[in-house]
Design an enzyme around this catalytic site. Sequence first.
Site, mmCIF file in Angstrom:
data_model
loop_
_atom_site.group_PDB
_atom_site.id
_atom_site.type_symbol
_atom_site.label_atom_id
_atom_site.label_comp_id
_atom_site.label_asym_id
_atom_site.label_seq_id
_atom_site.Cartn_x
_atom_site.Cartn_y
_atom_site.Cartn_z
ATOM 1 N N HIS A 103 0.979 -1.101 0.036
ATOM 2 C CA HIS A 103 -0.003 -0.018 -0.158
ATOM 3 C C HIS A 103 0.740 1.256 -0.066
ATOM 4 O O HIS A 103 1.922 1.280 0.634
ATOM 5 C CB HIS A 103 -0.957 0.221 1.281
ATOM 6 N N ASP B 51 -8.149 -5.265 -0.026
ATOM 7 C CA ASP B 51 -8.472 -6.222 -1.080
ATOM 8 C C ASP B 51 -7.997 -7.474 -0.846
ATOM 9 O O ASP B 51 -8.531 -8.594 -1.938
ATOM 10 C CB ASP B 51 -7.707 -5.788 -2.492
HETATM 11 C C1 SDX Z 1 -6.313 0.004 -2.841
HETATM 12 O O1 SDX Z 1 -4.638 4.534 -2.199
HETATM 13 C C2 SDX Z 1 -5.447 3.981 -1.540
HETATM 14 O O2 SDX Z 1 -5.909 4.085 -0.334
HETATM 15 C C3 SDX Z 1 -6.000 2.738 -2.189
HETATM 16 C C4 SDX Z 1 -7.087 1.777 -1.460
HETATM 17 C C5 SDX Z 1 -8.158 2.729 -1.224
HETATM 18 O O3 SDX Z 1 -8.949 2.074 -0.373
HETATM 19 O O4 SDX Z 1 -8.545 3.449 -1.966
HETATM 20 O O5 SDX Z 1 -6.497 1.379 -0.167
HETATM 21 C C6 SDX Z 1 -7.456 0.686 -2.119
HETATM 22 O O6 SDX Z 1 -6.221 0.204 -4.058
HETATM 23 C C7 SDX Z 1 -5.352 -1.016 -2.416
HETATM 24 C C8 SDX Z 1 -4.126 -1.642 -3.059
HETATM 25 C C9 SDX Z 1 -4.735 -2.728 -4.231
HETATM 26 N N1 SDX Z 1 -3.597 -3.013 -4.969
HETATM 27 C C10 SDX Z 1 -2.759 -4.185 -5.001
HETATM 28 O O7 SDX Z 1 -3.186 -5.038 -3.920
HETATM 29 C C11 SDX Z 1 -1.860 -4.452 -5.927
HETATM 30 C C12 SDX Z 1 -0.924 -4.809 -5.491
HETATM 31 N N2 SDX Z 1 0.238 -3.801 -4.793
HETATM 32 C C13 SDX Z 1 0.987 -2.974 -5.348
HETATM 33 O O8 SDX Z 1 0.674 -3.028 -6.741
HETATM 34 C C14 SDX Z 1 1.334 -1.872 -4.633
HETATM 35 O O9 SDX Z 1 1.606 -2.216 -3.306
HETATM 36 C C15 SDX Z 1 0.535 -0.690 -4.576
HETATM 37 C C16 SDX Z 1 0.101 -0.106 -5.849
HETATM 38 C C17 SDX Z 1 -0.657 -0.702 -3.578
HETATM 39 C C18 SDX Z 1 1.440 0.445 -3.874
HETATM 40 O O10 SDX Z 1 2.321 0.938 -5.064
HETATM 41 P P1 SDX Z 1 3.200 2.181 -4.616
HETATM 42 O O11 SDX Z 1 3.074 2.564 -3.231
HETATM 43 O O12 SDX Z 1 3.675 2.923 -5.760
HETATM 44 O O13 SDX Z 1 4.620 1.214 -4.220
HETATM 45 P P2 SDX Z 1 5.851 0.645 -5.236
HETATM 46 O O14 SDX Z 1 4.993 0.163 -6.292
HETATM 47 O O15 SDX Z 1 6.791 1.658 -5.570
HETATM 48 O O16 SDX Z 1 6.424 -0.625 -4.543
HETATM 49 C C19 SDX Z 1 7.349 -0.389 -3.508
HETATM 50 C C20 SDX Z 1 8.206 -1.656 -3.767
HETATM 51 C C21 SDX Z 1 8.465 -1.715 -5.160
HETATM 52 O O17 SDX Z 1 9.836 -2.353 -5.009
HETATM 53 P P3 SDX Z 1 11.161 -1.602 -5.481
HETATM 54 O O18 SDX Z 1 10.983 -1.115 -6.498
HETATM 55 O O19 SDX Z 1 11.282 -0.401 -4.507
HETATM 56 O O20 SDX Z 1 12.301 -2.758 -5.443
HETATM 57 O O21 SDX Z 1 7.542 -2.740 -3.169
HETATM 58 C C22 SDX Z 1 7.264 -3.410 -4.347
HETATM 59 C C23 SDX Z 1 7.478 -2.912 -5.486
HETATM 60 O O22 SDX Z 1 8.363 -3.540 -6.537
HETATM 61 N N3 SDX Z 1 5.951 -4.113 -4.102
HETATM 62 C C24 SDX Z 1 5.690 -5.279 -4.470
HETATM 63 C C25 SDX Z 1 4.152 -5.220 -4.138
HETATM 64 N N4 SDX Z 1 3.780 -4.136 -3.825
HETATM 65 C C26 SDX Z 1 4.932 -3.352 -3.785
HETATM 66 N N5 SDX Z 1 6.211 -6.287 -4.624
HETATM 67 C C27 SDX Z 1 5.432 -7.564 -4.549
HETATM 68 N N6 SDX Z 1 4.153 -7.797 -4.522
HETATM 69 C C28 SDX Z 1 3.414 -6.435 -4.236
HETATM 70 N N7 SDX Z 1 2.034 -6.597 -4.146
#
Ligand code: SDX
Length: 457
Positions: free
Chosen positions: A319, A376
Site C-alpha cells: 500500500h 483487497d
Molecule cells: C487499494 O490508495 C489507497 O488508499 C487505495 C485503497 C483505497 O482504499 O482506496 O487502499 C485501495 O487500491 C489497495 C491496493 C490494492 N492493490 C494491490 O493490492 C496491488 C498490489 N500492490 C501493489 O501494486 C502496490 O503495493 C501498490 C500499488 C498498492 C502501492 O504501490 P506503490 O506505493 O507505488 O509502491 P511501489 O509500487 O513503488 O512498491 C514499493 C516496492 C517496489 O519495490 P522496489 O521498486 O522498491 O524494489 O514494493 C514492491 C515494489 O516492487 N511491491 C511489491 C508489491 N507491492 C509493492 N512487490 C511484490 N508484491 C506486491 N504486491
Amino acid sequence: MSDKQNPADQANTTDSFTLTDNSTGESWRLPSRVGAMGNRLIDIKALYGETGVLTYDPGFTSTASCKSSITFINGVEGVLLHRGYSIDELAAKSDFMETCYLLLYGELPTPEQKASFDADIRNHTLIHEQLARFYSGFMRSAHPMAIMVGVVGALSAFYHDSIDITDIEQRRLAAHRLIAKMPTIGACAFKYSLGLPFPTPRNELSYSENVLQMMFSNPAEDYKLNPVLVKAIDKILILHADHEQNASTSTVRLAGSSGANPYACIASGIASLWGPAHGGANEAVLKMLDEIGSADQIDKYVKKAQDKNDKFRLMGFGHRVYKNYDPRATVMRNTCHEVLKVLGINNPQLELAMKLEEMALKDAYFIDKKLYPNVDFYSGIILKAMGFPTSMFTVMFAIGRTVGWISHWKEMLVDDEQKIGRPRQLYMGETKRRYVPIDKRGHTEKKTSWSWLWKGK
Ligand code: SDX
C-alpha cells in the site's frame, strides 16, 4: 517568501523551511503547514511564482493535493479514522448508512437525522426507465465495471435539476441520488450479464438488505435474507467507504475541480478504481490464488513477486500509505471467517490465502518493504463465497466508495484554497525544430505492423 522579506516574518523561521538554489546561492523561505494530525507539509503554492522552479513528484508520493477533514490514515501505525472515529469501531458498532451520513456531514447523526437520511436515500433508489435502456447497448459479456462507467456517466444526462453545483441543495440532491442508485445500477449490471430481469429496490428493506436482495433474488420466488450476510455486506461497504486521496478519489476531485457534472465526476472515479493496482485488486487476488493453486506453490510465487524481471506481484499486498497492517484487512479477515462459517463453506482459497499471508509476512523481502495485506486481500474471498462472480467485486467496492468520492467532491467545492487542478511536467521531448515536407524526408521499407512506431520513443 524570499529572504528579502520584511523582518516581521523572520520571527516565523521555526515554522518554515529554507530552499537554497546551490547554483546561485539564493534562498527562499517556504512556510510549513501542520494539520490536526499527520506529517508537516511544505507549502509550495507560491514556489513557482517566486522562484520559477517547479517540483517533481510522479504519483504524488510526497505531495498533498488538498486539505481535508474527512479521513485520516496513519500508515506507520495502521490507523484509519473517518471524521475522527476509528474504522474498527465503525465496522463493529455503526452501519453503512450512518457512516455515509458521518462522511458527508461530519458528525454521527441523531436518531431523527438518521431516520430522515435513511428515508431520503430510500426515495432515490429507483433508476429512470430510460436509463435502464442503456444496458441493452452492452454485450451481455461486458465487464460490469465497463457498464458502471457508462451508466453512471449517463446519469449526468438525466438530472438537469441537480447540476448547479453552486447550489448547496442541488449538491446534496446529487450526493444522495448517487449513494442511493449505485446498488441498483450495480445489481442491474449483474442481472444483465445473466440475462435475468432487472431487480427493483424495496423500501421496507435496509440499504444492505437491498444490495443482497437486488443482486441475488429470483423474481420467480421469495428471497430469504440471511442476517449474517446482510451484516457482512454492510461491513464490507463501511470498509470501502473512503480512504483519503487514493487514485479514484483524486480523480473525482480533479474532474470536479473544473466544475464538471457530479455524475460524470463519479463515473471518472469508477474508471480509475477499476485498475488492478487499485480497486481492481480484489478481482486480481482471486485470479492470483487460482494461479498459485496450492500451498506447495506459495514459495515459488512469493519468490516470483520479488523478481524485478517478473511483472508478477502479490495482489492484495502492499500500500502506498500503510507500512503496517491495513486495519480494514483485519476486519475483512474476521468477517471472512464469520461468513464462511455461516455458509458452512470450507473454502480452499481462504486456506490458501491465509497460508500465503503467513508465509509472505515471514519473508524478508515483504518485511523490508513493509508489504502487508490490504483491504483487497480478503474481500474477494467473502464476495465469492456469497455468490458474487469476480467481475462484480470492484462493483461492490465502487458501491461502498461512492460516498467517499462524493464527500470529497463536496468538500473540494467549498475549499477556499482549491482551484482547477492543472499539474505541470518535466518535459523530455524534442526541442524546437523546423517542419520538413514529406517529399524531403527519408524513406523506410514498407511495414506490415505498427509496433515499430512505439519502439524507443
Ligand atoms: C487499494 O490508495 C489507497 O488508499 C487505495 C485503497 C483505497 O482504499 O482506496 O487502499 C485501495 O487500491 C489497495 C491496493 C490494492 N492493490 C494491490 O493490492 C496491488 C498490489 N500492490 C501493489 O501494486 C502496490 O503495493 C501498490 C500499488 C498498492 C502501492 O504501490 P506503490 O506505493 O507505488 O509502491 P511501489 O509500487 O513503488 O512498491 C514499493 C516496492 C517496489 O519495490 P522496489 O521498486 O522498491 O524494489 O514494493 C514492491 C515494489 O516492487 N511491491 C511489491 C508489491 N507491492 C509493492 N512487490 C511484490 N508484491 C506486491 N504486491
